[in-house]
Design a protein around this motif. Structure first.
Motif, PDB file in Angstrom:
ATOM      1  N   UNK A 155      -1.617   9.597  -3.257  1.00  0.00           N
ATOM      2  CA  UNK A 155      -2.502   9.112  -2.179  1.00  0.00           C
ATOM      3  C   UNK A 155      -3.900   9.918  -2.269  1.00  0.00           C
ATOM      4  N   UNK A 156      -3.881  10.790  -3.081  1.00  0.00           N
ATOM      5  CA  UNK A 156      -4.835  11.915  -3.042  1.00  0.00           C
ATOM      6  C   UNK A 156      -6.078  11.239  -3.933  1.00  0.00           C
ATOM      7  N   UNK A 157      -7.318  11.808  -3.780  1.00  0.00           N
ATOM      8  CA  UNK A 157      -8.508  11.150  -4.396  1.00  0.00           C
ATOM      9  C   UNK A 157      -8.389  11.197  -5.861  1.00  0.00           C
ATOM     10  N   UNK A 158      -7.797  12.155  -6.343  1.00  0.00           N
ATOM     11  CA  UNK A 158      -7.537  12.086  -7.913  1.00  0.00           C
ATOM     12  C   UNK A 158      -6.458  11.175  -8.547  1.00  0.00           C
ATOM     13  N   UNK A 159      -5.848  10.469  -7.503  1.00  0.00           N
ATOM     14  CA  UNK A 159      -4.842   9.253  -8.016  1.00  0.00           C
ATOM     15  C   UNK A 159      -5.481   8.386  -8.748  1.00  0.00           C
ATOM     16  N   UNK A 160      -4.752   7.822  -9.757  1.00  0.00           N
ATOM     17  CA  UNK A 160      -5.634   6.526 -10.511  1.00  0.00           C
ATOM     18  C   UNK A 160      -5.752   5.525  -9.702  1.00  0.00           C
ATOM     19  N   UNK A 161      -4.928   5.203  -8.672  1.00  0.00           N
ATOM     20  CA  UNK A 161      -5.066   4.012  -7.731  1.00  0.00           C
ATOM     21  C   UNK A 161      -5.809   4.319  -6.617  1.00  0.00           C
ATOM     22  N   UNK A 162      -6.487   5.568  -6.430  1.00  0.00           N
ATOM     23  CA  UNK A 162      -7.051   5.697  -5.093  1.00  0.00           C
ATOM     24  C   UNK A 162      -8.110   4.701  -4.500  1.00  0.00           C
ATOM     25  N   UNK A 163      -7.771   4.100  -3.637  1.00  0.00           N
ATOM     26  CA  UNK A 163      -8.702   2.743  -2.905  1.00  0.00           C
ATOM     27  C   UNK A 163      -9.144   2.002  -4.217  1.00  0.00           C
ATOM     28  N   UNK A 164      -7.805   1.636  -4.862  1.00  0.00           N
ATOM     29  CA  UNK A 164      -8.073   0.670  -5.987  1.00  0.00           C
ATOM     30  C   UNK A 164      -7.030  -0.617  -5.820  1.00  0.00           C
ATOM     31  N   UNK A 165      -6.626  -0.712  -4.596  1.00  0.00           N
ATOM     32  CA  UNK A 165      -5.705  -1.700  -4.560  1.00  0.00           C
ATOM     33  C   UNK A 165      -6.450  -2.909  -3.667  1.00  0.00           C
ATOM     34  N   UNK A 166      -6.247  -4.109  -4.302  1.00  0.00           N
ATOM     35  CA  UNK A 166      -6.745  -5.272  -3.822  1.00  0.00           C
ATOM     36  C   UNK A 166      -5.545  -6.354  -3.592  1.00  0.00           C
ATOM     37  N   UNK A 167      -5.439  -6.792  -2.374  1.00  0.00           N
ATOM     38  CA  UNK A 167      -4.555  -7.955  -1.980  1.00  0.00           C
ATOM     39  C   UNK A 167      -5.201  -9.127  -1.827  1.00  0.00           C
ATOM     40  N   UNK A 168      -4.817 -10.198  -2.686  1.00  0.00           N
ATOM     41  CA  UNK A 168      -5.485 -11.413  -2.628  1.00  0.00           C
ATOM     42  C   UNK A 168      -4.708 -12.531  -3.022  1.00  0.00           C
ATOM     43  N   UNK A 169      -5.028 -13.594  -2.528  1.00  0.00           N
ATOM     44  CA  UNK A 169      -4.174 -14.893  -2.847  1.00  0.00           C
ATOM     45  C   UNK A 169      -4.969 -15.560  -3.816  1.00  0.00           C
ATOM     46  N   UNK A 170      -6.031 -15.023  -4.468  1.00  0.00           N
ATOM     47  CA  UNK A 170      -7.129 -15.707  -5.193  1.00  0.00           C
ATOM     48  C   UNK A 170      -7.498 -14.867  -6.248  1.00  0.00           C
ATOM     49  N   UNK A 171      -6.259 -14.592  -7.177  1.00  0.00           N
ATOM     50  CA  UNK A 171      -7.000 -13.462  -8.137  1.00  0.00           C
ATOM     51  C   UNK A 171      -8.138 -13.895  -9.117  1.00  0.00           C
ATOM     52  N   UNK A 172      -8.103 -15.226  -9.213  1.00  0.00           N
ATOM     53  CA  UNK A 172      -9.335 -15.598 -10.059  1.00  0.00           C
ATOM     54  C   UNK A 172     -10.672 -15.323  -9.453  1.00  0.00           C
ATOM     55  N   UNK A 173     -10.845 -14.885  -8.343  1.00  0.00           N
ATOM     56  CA  UNK A 173     -12.020 -14.638  -7.549  1.00  0.00           C
ATOM     57  C   UNK A 173     -12.412 -13.255  -7.843  1.00  0.00           C
ATOM     58  N   UNK A 174     -11.650 -12.313  -8.601  1.00  0.00           N
ATOM     59  CA  UNK A 174     -11.900 -11.024  -9.057  1.00  0.00           C
ATOM     60  C   UNK A 174     -12.361 -10.981 -10.337  1.00  0.00           C
ATOM     61  N   UNK A 175     -13.360 -10.211 -10.754  1.00  0.00           N
ATOM     62  CA  UNK A 175     -14.005  -9.910 -12.073  1.00  0.00           C
ATOM     63  C   UNK A 175     -13.354  -8.814 -12.781  1.00  0.00           C
ATOM     64  N   UNK A 189       0.843  -1.250  -0.223  1.00  0.00           N
ATOM     65  CA  UNK A 189      -0.080  -0.017   0.109  1.00  0.00           C
ATOM     66  C   UNK A 189       0.866   1.265  -0.165  1.00  0.00           C
ATOM     67  N   UNK A 190       1.910   1.201   0.865  1.00  0.00           N
ATOM     68  CA  UNK A 190       2.793   2.508   0.799  1.00  0.00           C
ATOM     69  C   UNK A 190       3.537   2.619  -0.565  1.00  0.00           C
ATOM     70  N   UNK A 191       3.845   1.514  -1.232  1.00  0.00           N
ATOM     71  CA  UNK A 191       4.499   1.818  -2.621  1.00  0.00           C
ATOM     72  C   UNK A 191       3.648   2.363  -3.367  1.00  0.00           C
ATOM     73  N   UNK A 192       2.327   1.873  -3.554  1.00  0.00           N
ATOM     74  CA  UNK A 192       1.280   2.677  -4.407  1.00  0.00           C
ATOM     75  C   UNK A 192       1.145   4.003  -3.987  1.00  0.00           C
ATOM     76  N   UNK A 193       0.966   4.456  -2.705  1.00  0.00           N
ATOM     77  CA  UNK A 193       1.111   5.714  -2.300  1.00  0.00           C
ATOM     78  C   UNK A 193       2.053   6.495  -2.972  1.00  0.00           C
ATOM     79  N   UNK A 194       3.183   5.938  -2.826  1.00  0.00           N
ATOM     80  CA  UNK A 194       4.375   6.830  -3.195  1.00  0.00           C
ATOM     81  C   UNK A 194       4.469   6.806  -4.542  1.00  0.00           C
TER      82      UNK A 194
END
Length: 141
Positions: free
Chosen positions: A79-99, A70-75
């Protein structure tokens, strides 16, 4: 998006020896990684063309890895709301569960090979770098 190999080259030899074969478990390993050439610009452009998310796996035996990703994404993406990754990080061990329609991933593990959309195998002969990924996905937008 991160240059994992570059970070490993810079590790202290004691740490490298201790975590050989399981470097992703080394404490702090994710905190200071460089981005791969073209990765930030590619993600930024793709976020203008698609509804993008960062989908990553954090090591189960390295709790700091979750925070450091998460810190890497911020850096690197902000971290601002206009960032292309703002609240768009999903950490998972099951990528196939995402659509989604596309998954850009370098390894056929943690469900990438079973992803319901199209898996774009980053680092493969067809998609060796971010330029190749961009050329392909621009035509899909």
């Amino acid at each position: 998006m991160v240059d994992f190999a570059h970070r490993i080259e810079g590790l202290d030899q004691v740490v490298a020896d201790k975590y050989r074969g399981r470097m992703d478990e080394a404490p702090g390993i994710f905190a200071l990684m460089k981005s791969m050439p073209g990765a930030i610009a590619a993600f930024t452009e793709l976020s203008e063309l698609f509804d993008t998310y960062l989908l990553s796996t954090a090591p189960w035996r390295n709790p700091s890895g979750w925070q450091h990703k998460l810190e890497w994404v911020h850096e690197h993406l902000g971290v601002e709301e206009d960032s292309p990754a703002y609240k768009r990080l999903i950490l998972t061990h099951h990528k196939d569960l995402n659509r989604g329609d596309f998954l850009v991933d370098d390894r056929p593990n943690n469900g990438a090979e079973r992803f319901e959309g199209e898996w774009i195998h980053f680092g493969s002969p067809e998609f060796p770098d971010w330029d190749a990924v961009l050329i392909y996905l621009r035509n899909k937008a």
